[in-house]
Design a protein around this motif. Sequence first.
Motif, PDB file in Angstrom:
ATOM      1  N   GLY A  46     -31.753 -29.211  -0.397  1.00  0.00           N
ATOM      2  CA  GLY A  46     -30.505 -28.775   0.213  1.00  0.00           C
ATOM      3  C   GLY A  46     -29.493 -29.903   0.316  1.00  0.00           C
ATOM      4  N   GLY A  47     -29.948 -31.106   0.644  1.00  0.00           N
ATOM      5  CA  GLY A  47     -29.040 -32.241   0.788  1.00  0.00           C
ATOM      6  C   GLY A  47     -28.360 -32.615  -0.512  1.00  0.00           C
ATOM      7  N   ILE A  48     -29.083 -32.540  -1.618  1.00  0.00           N
ATOM      8  CA  ILE A  48     -28.508 -32.850  -2.926  1.00  0.00           C
ATOM      9  C   ILE A  48     -27.350 -31.901  -3.235  1.00  0.00           C
ATOM     10  CG2 ILE A  48     -28.966 -32.778  -5.417  1.00  0.00           C
ATOM     11  CD1 ILE A  48     -31.803 -33.787  -4.741  1.00  0.00           C
ATOM     12  N   GLU A  49     -27.556 -30.623  -2.915  1.00  0.00           N
ATOM     13  CA  GLU A  49     -26.500 -29.643  -3.185  1.00  0.00           C
ATOM     14  C   GLU A  49     -25.340 -29.770  -2.204  1.00  0.00           C
ATOM     15  OE1 GLU A  49     -26.365 -27.823  -5.828  1.00  0.00           O
ATOM     16  OE2 GLU A  49     -28.287 -28.638  -6.491  1.00  0.00           O
ATOM     17  N   LEU A  50     -25.640 -30.159  -0.967  1.00  0.00           N
ATOM     18  CA  LEU A  50     -24.564 -30.358   0.012  1.00  0.00           C
ATOM     19  C   LEU A  50     -23.600 -31.445  -0.435  1.00  0.00           C
ATOM     20  CD1 LEU A  50     -26.275 -30.159   3.527  1.00  0.00           C
ATOM     21  CD2 LEU A  50     -24.556 -28.625   2.594  1.00  0.00           C
ATOM     22  N   ALA A  51     -24.120 -32.425  -1.141  1.00  0.00           N
ATOM     23  CA  ALA A  51     -23.268 -33.516  -1.617  1.00  0.00           C
ATOM     24  C   ALA A  51     -22.226 -33.032  -2.621  1.00  0.00           C
ATOM     25  CB  ALA A  51     -24.134 -34.604  -2.253  1.00  0.00           C
ATOM     26  N   LYS A  52     -22.439 -31.848  -3.191  1.00  0.00           N
ATOM     27  CA  LYS A  52     -21.544 -31.336  -4.226  1.00  0.00           C
ATOM     28  C   LYS A  52     -20.408 -30.489  -3.678  1.00  0.00           C
ATOM     29  CE  LYS A  52     -25.431 -31.066  -7.490  1.00  0.00           C
ATOM     30  NZ  LYS A  52     -26.242 -30.147  -8.342  1.00  0.00           N
ATOM     31  N   GLN A  53     -20.405 -30.189  -2.368  1.00  0.00           N
ATOM     32  CA  GLN A  53     -19.380 -29.313  -1.825  1.00  0.00           C
ATOM     33  C   GLN A  53     -18.913 -29.791  -0.454  1.00  0.00           C
ATOM     34  OE1 GLN A  53     -21.070 -25.357  -0.916  1.00  0.00           O
ATOM     35  NE2 GLN A  53     -23.055 -26.238  -1.429  1.00  0.00           N
ATOM     36  N   PRO A  54     -17.643 -29.566  -0.124  1.00  0.00           N
ATOM     37  CA  PRO A  54     -17.113 -29.999   1.187  1.00  0.00           C
ATOM     38  C   PRO A  54     -17.806 -29.246   2.327  1.00  0.00           C
ATOM     39  CG  PRO A  54     -15.335 -29.428  -0.336  1.00  0.00           C
ATOM     40  CD  PRO A  54     -16.611 -28.959  -0.964  1.00  0.00           C
ATOM     41  N   PHE A  55     -18.149 -29.974   3.377  1.00  0.00           N
ATOM     42  CA  PHE A  55     -18.817 -29.369   4.519  1.00  0.00           C
ATOM     43  C   PHE A  55     -17.943 -28.310   5.178  1.00  0.00           C
ATOM     44  CE2 PHE A  55     -19.838 -29.237   9.062  1.00  0.00           C
ATOM     45  CZ  PHE A  55     -21.188 -28.955   9.011  1.00  0.00           C
ATOM     46  N   GLY A  56     -16.619 -28.534   5.178  1.00  0.00           N
ATOM     47  CA  GLY A  56     -15.702 -27.589   5.814  1.00  0.00           C
ATOM     48  C   GLY A  56     -15.786 -26.195   5.230  1.00  0.00           C
ATOM     49  N   ASP A  57     -16.112 -26.106   3.937  1.00  0.00           N
ATOM     50  CA  ASP A  57     -16.226 -24.791   3.296  1.00  0.00           C
ATOM     51  C   ASP A  57     -17.412 -24.000   3.835  1.00  0.00           C
ATOM     52  OD1 ASP A  57     -14.076 -25.565   1.819  1.00  0.00           O
ATOM     53  OD2 ASP A  57     -15.177 -25.921  -0.049  1.00  0.00           O
ATOM     54  N   LEU A  58     -18.398 -24.719   4.377  1.00  0.00           N
ATOM     55  CA  LEU A  58     -19.612 -24.063   4.872  1.00  0.00           C
ATOM     56  C   LEU A  58     -19.514 -23.685   6.350  1.00  0.00           C
ATOM     57  CD1 LEU A  58     -22.313 -26.382   3.251  1.00  0.00           C
ATOM     58  CD2 LEU A  58     -21.389 -24.245   2.358  1.00  0.00           C
ATOM     59  N   LEU A  59     -18.499 -24.202   7.044  1.00  0.00           N
ATOM     60  CA  LEU A  59     -18.415 -24.009   8.497  1.00  0.00           C
ATOM     61  C   LEU A  59     -18.389 -22.534   8.907  1.00  0.00           C
ATOM     62  CD1 LEU A  59     -18.351 -25.501  11.152  1.00  0.00           C
ATOM     63  CD2 LEU A  59     -15.845 -25.572  11.001  1.00  0.00           C
ATOM     64  N   PRO A  60     -17.607 -21.649   8.241  1.00  0.00           N
ATOM     65  CA  PRO A  60     -17.650 -20.235   8.640  1.00  0.00           C
ATOM     66  C   PRO A  60     -19.041 -19.625   8.525  1.00  0.00           C
ATOM     67  CG  PRO A  60     -15.747 -20.670   7.246  1.00  0.00           C
ATOM     68  CD  PRO A  60     -16.595 -21.897   7.199  1.00  0.00           C
ATOM     69  N   GLN A  61     -19.786 -19.983   7.474  1.00  0.00           N
ATOM     70  CA  GLN A  61     -21.146 -19.465   7.320  1.00  0.00           C
ATOM     71  C   GLN A  61     -22.056 -20.001   8.422  1.00  0.00           C
ATOM     72  OE1 GLN A  61     -22.840 -19.858   3.427  1.00  0.00           O
ATOM     73  NE2 GLN A  61     -20.972 -19.231   2.372  1.00  0.00           N
ATOM     74  N   ILE A  62     -21.914 -21.278   8.749  1.00  0.00           N
ATOM     75  CA  ILE A  62     -22.746 -21.872   9.792  1.00  0.00           C
ATOM     76  C   ILE A  62     -22.510 -21.172  11.130  1.00  0.00           C
ATOM     77  CG2 ILE A  62     -23.090 -23.976  11.155  1.00  0.00           C
ATOM     78  CD1 ILE A  62     -22.509 -25.553   8.576  1.00  0.00           C
ATOM     79  N   LEU A  63     -21.260 -20.930  11.469  1.00  0.00           N
ATOM     80  CA  LEU A  63     -20.935 -20.279  12.737  1.00  0.00           C
ATOM     81  C   LEU A  63     -21.447 -18.840  12.770  1.00  0.00           C
ATOM     82  CD1 LEU A  63     -17.298 -21.608  13.299  1.00  0.00           C
ATOM     83  CD2 LEU A  63     -19.408 -22.368  14.426  1.00  0.00           C
ATOM     84  N   ALA A  64     -21.306 -18.129  11.642  1.00  0.00           N
ATOM     85  CA  ALA A  64     -21.775 -16.741  11.584  1.00  0.00           C
ATOM     86  C   ALA A  64     -23.295 -16.671  11.717  1.00  0.00           C
ATOM     87  CB  ALA A  64     -21.328 -16.083  10.286  1.00  0.00           C
ATOM     88  N   VAL A  65     -23.996 -17.571  11.052  1.00  0.00           N
ATOM     89  CA  VAL A  65     -25.463 -17.592  11.131  1.00  0.00           C
ATOM     90  C   VAL A  65     -25.907 -18.021  12.524  1.00  0.00           C
ATOM     91  CG1 VAL A  65     -27.521 -18.771  10.259  1.00  0.00           C
ATOM     92  CG2 VAL A  65     -25.799 -17.918   8.663  1.00  0.00           C
ATOM     93  N   LEU A  66     -25.168 -18.932  13.136  1.00  0.00           N
ATOM     94  CA  LEU A  66     -25.463 -19.335  14.515  1.00  0.00           C
ATOM     95  C   LEU A  66     -25.365 -18.130  15.449  1.00  0.00           C
ATOM     96  CD1 LEU A  66     -26.072 -22.063  15.979  1.00  0.00           C
ATOM     97  CD2 LEU A  66     -23.650 -22.141  16.561  1.00  0.00           C
ATOM     98  N   ALA A  67     -24.320 -17.316  15.253  1.00  0.00           N
ATOM     99  CA  ALA A  67     -24.149 -16.109  16.071  1.00  0.00           C
ATOM    100  C   ALA A  67     -25.317 -15.145  15.858  1.00  0.00           C
ATOM    101  CB  ALA A  67     -22.826 -15.430  15.725  1.00  0.00           C
ATOM    102  N   MET A  68     -25.780 -15.020  14.617  1.00  0.00           N
ATOM    103  CA  MET A  68     -26.931 -14.161  14.350  1.00  0.00           C
ATOM    104  C   MET A  68     -28.174 -14.679  15.079  1.00  0.00           C
ATOM    105  SD  MET A  68     -28.641 -12.972  10.697  1.00  0.00           S
ATOM    106  CE  MET A  68     -29.384 -14.571  10.324  1.00  0.00           C
ATOM    107  N   GLY A  69     -28.307 -15.993  15.134  1.00  0.00           N
ATOM    108  CA  GLY A  69     -29.444 -16.582  15.839  1.00  0.00           C
ATOM    109  C   GLY A  69     -29.448 -16.270  17.317  1.00  0.00           C
ATOM    110  N   PHE A  70     -28.265 -16.162  17.918  1.00  0.00           N
ATOM    111  CA  PHE A  70     -28.173 -15.768  19.326  1.00  0.00           C
ATOM    112  C   PHE A  70     -28.432 -14.268  19.497  1.00  0.00           C
ATOM    113  CE2 PHE A  70     -25.639 -19.725  19.792  1.00  0.00           C
ATOM    114  CZ  PHE A  70     -26.280 -20.253  20.895  1.00  0.00           C
ATOM    115  N   ALA A  71     -28.019 -13.469  18.507  1.00  0.00           N
ATOM    116  CA  ALA A  71     -28.085 -12.010  18.640  1.00  0.00           C
ATOM    117  C   ALA A  71     -29.492 -11.453  18.453  1.00  0.00           C
ATOM    118  CB  ALA A  71     -27.135 -11.358  17.634  1.00  0.00           C
ATOM    119  N   LEU A  72     -30.267 -11.997  17.513  1.00  0.00           N
ATOM    120  CA  LEU A  72     -31.568 -11.395  17.181  1.00  0.00           C
ATOM    121  C   LEU A  72     -32.524 -11.331  18.376  1.00  0.00           C
ATOM    122  CD1 LEU A  72     -32.227 -12.779  13.571  1.00  0.00           C
ATOM    123  CD2 LEU A  72     -31.578 -10.446  14.242  1.00  0.00           C
TER     124      LEU A  72
END
Length: 316
Positions: A46-72
Amino acid sequence: MNPIDPIILFFLLGLIAGLARAELRLPAAIYDFVSILLLLAIGLKGGIELAKQPFGDLLPQILAVLAMGFALPLVAYPVLRHLGRFQRADAASIAAHYGSVSVGTYAVAVAYFGTREIFFEAHMPLLLVVLEVPAILVGIVLARGMSRETRWGAVMHEVFLGKGIVLLLGGLLIGWIAGPEGVVSIKPLFFDLFKGILAIFLLEMGLITAAQIGSLRQYGLFLLSFGMLMPVGSALIGALLGWALGLSMGGTAVLATLAASASYIAVPAAMRVSVPEANPTLSLTASLGITFPFNVLIGVPLYHAMAERVHAFLGA
């Protein structure tokens, strides 16, 4: 018809050997070593692939998955409390297990999609780490409320400095800093041997699962039903979220698998510190004795088909 993946056969070997009470058990040091390799390998990829893309682009996905973690766990808790008639602490503890994730199940999914050459987003290990934490916090609040007696410092230590999180995050950071060229020298151990490492891990998991199955005689049909139906419902939530986030079909299937999995490492440690009155046998019987084998043998292909249906029905 696709042949059964050898790693699944290793799990079945361990399960059958355990049920037959065969004299087979990995030394604890070997199991720890295999677990460390597995966690680091997932993090590095995962870290190798993270180096290929800006972290900011992933922030909406991280927040949405975080919300799912609270909801389940909030979905699981009333089912356990009112239909299963579990005590508050036990219902909260089991719910926390089902809101968190299983690294072993994720590794099986990675091997499954890799064998079939199905693309999925490479930053999934980051989402795996994100899903470890929120369910633990929800489980504690469900069990104890916002009590001053809760040892939040000890809980945070277990959550963020537990072996699983440290190795996954460490692997992510090493892969991100080193990049593809930097990890070439360690590629044979962590990447080329990944499925072999996973096979040994699943052999031991089969043995551990067999030890938990005996508890079903005591806790009965409800726990068995919950352990198979809750993952399917959670997977549907994960699949719908994956589609809404614009993930590929493979990425949607992996997110569905993460949602469907249940923790048997991080959450038990945190619950032991913060909710000691909860019966750990109930949680481990459900997550490890029922849900883990269900996901390994049936769940991952089922969630793959579910993701395909969601993308076909709602549109890619």
